[in-house]
Design a protein around this motif. Structure first.
Motif, PDB file in Angstrom:
ATOM      1  N   GLN A 172       0.849  -1.188   0.000  1.00  0.00           N
ATOM      2  CA  GLN A 172       0.000   0.000   0.000  1.00  0.00           C
ATOM      3  C   GLN A 172       0.887   1.241   0.000  1.00  0.00           C
ATOM      4  OE1 GLN A 172      -2.527   0.354   3.490  1.00  0.00           O
ATOM      5  NE2 GLN A 172      -4.279   0.355   2.122  1.00  0.00           N
ATOM      6  N   ASN A 176       1.732   0.307  -8.074  1.00  0.00           N
ATOM      7  CA  ASN A 176       2.389   0.311  -6.769  1.00  0.00           C
ATOM      8  C   ASN A 176       3.893   0.433  -6.930  1.00  0.00           C
ATOM      9  OD1 ASN A 176       0.133   0.209  -5.172  1.00  0.00           O
ATOM     10  ND2 ASN A 176       0.156  -2.000  -4.939  1.00  0.00           N
ATOM     11  N   TYR A 195       4.585   4.370   2.757  1.00  0.00           N
ATOM     12  CA  TYR A 195       4.199   3.080   2.172  1.00  0.00           C
ATOM     13  C   TYR A 195       4.231   2.027   3.263  1.00  0.00           C
ATOM     14  CZ  TYR A 195       9.104   1.682   2.296  1.00  0.00           C
ATOM     15  OH  TYR A 195      10.370   1.357   2.703  1.00  0.00           O
ATOM     16  N   GLN A 249      -4.744  -7.512   0.093  1.00  0.00           N
ATOM     17  CA  GLN A 249      -5.820  -6.534   0.045  1.00  0.00           C
ATOM     18  C   GLN A 249      -6.713  -6.821  -1.147  1.00  0.00           C
ATOM     19  OE1 GLN A 249      -4.264  -2.583  -0.264  1.00  0.00           O
ATOM     20  NE2 GLN A 249      -3.307  -2.911  -2.232  1.00  0.00           N
TER      21      GLN A 249
END
Length: 192
Positions: A137, A144, A181, A188
């Protein structure tokens, strides 16, 4: 014994080989469960390897930056420390990682394969493109990735928010992430 009939033996259950359908279904079910659990553990390990490798590379790069600062200090070139800010930290390594692609001008992160490093010359920052994106994330929009930059560490004596050599005291350099991050423990859900 001419007229005697021979007795034919019928096979008994104990003597038969093979499985009943129920036994086969149970065995297949157990194997499927073990396979699923094993596969999930395997993917978790792949994520752990990627995270550890990325963090290890960051540690190596931070050490290389610190060594460059020390070299400047030993040579009496303290004023030259500021010149190292926003440079490519990969250039400080004797041997670059195999997954380092080089320097790019305005690279499209979506075009870079996951698990690769590159230096973006347009913004003077190092980028790691994450491979296992479901376990990562970041505050960045788009694919990403993590961006790092060599920043000056200084005492901002006049509060201007920027380094001024004649006014501010230079304390060193650091390799810092530009955005927060985190690596996730659980996968997820994809947003559609």
């Amino acid at each position: 014994m001419k007229g005697a009939e021979r007795e034919v033996k019928k096979p008994t259950r104990l003597g038969q080989g093979g499985f009943t359908l129920l036994e086969l279904v149970v065995v297949v079910g157990i194997v499927a469960i073990l396979f699923t659990v094993g596969l999930n553990k395997y993917f978790d390990l792949l994520v752990d390897v990627e995270r550890a490798t990325m963090e290890q590379n960051i540690g190596i790069l931070r050490s290389a930056v610190a060594m460059q600062v020390a070299k400047k200090i030993v040579r009496g070139e303290v004023e030259g420390i500021g010149e190292l800010a926003e440079t490519n930290p990969m250039n400080f390594l004797t041997e670059q990682p195999q997954n380092y692609l080089g320097e790019f001008q305005n690279a499209d992160p979506a075009a870079i394969e996951g698990g690769q490093w590159y230096f973006e010359t347009a913004g003077n920052y190092l980028v790691y493109r994450v491979k296992n994106t479901d376990y990562f994330q970041s505050a960045l929009a788009g694919p990403n990735r993590v961006r790092f930059q060599i920043d000056l560490v200084y005492a901002d004596h006049n509060g201007s928010g920027r380094f001024e050599p004649k006014i501010d005291a230079l304390e060193g350099l650091r390799l810092a992430a530009l955005e927060p991050y985190q690596w996730l423990k659980k996968r997820q859900a994809k947003e559609d």
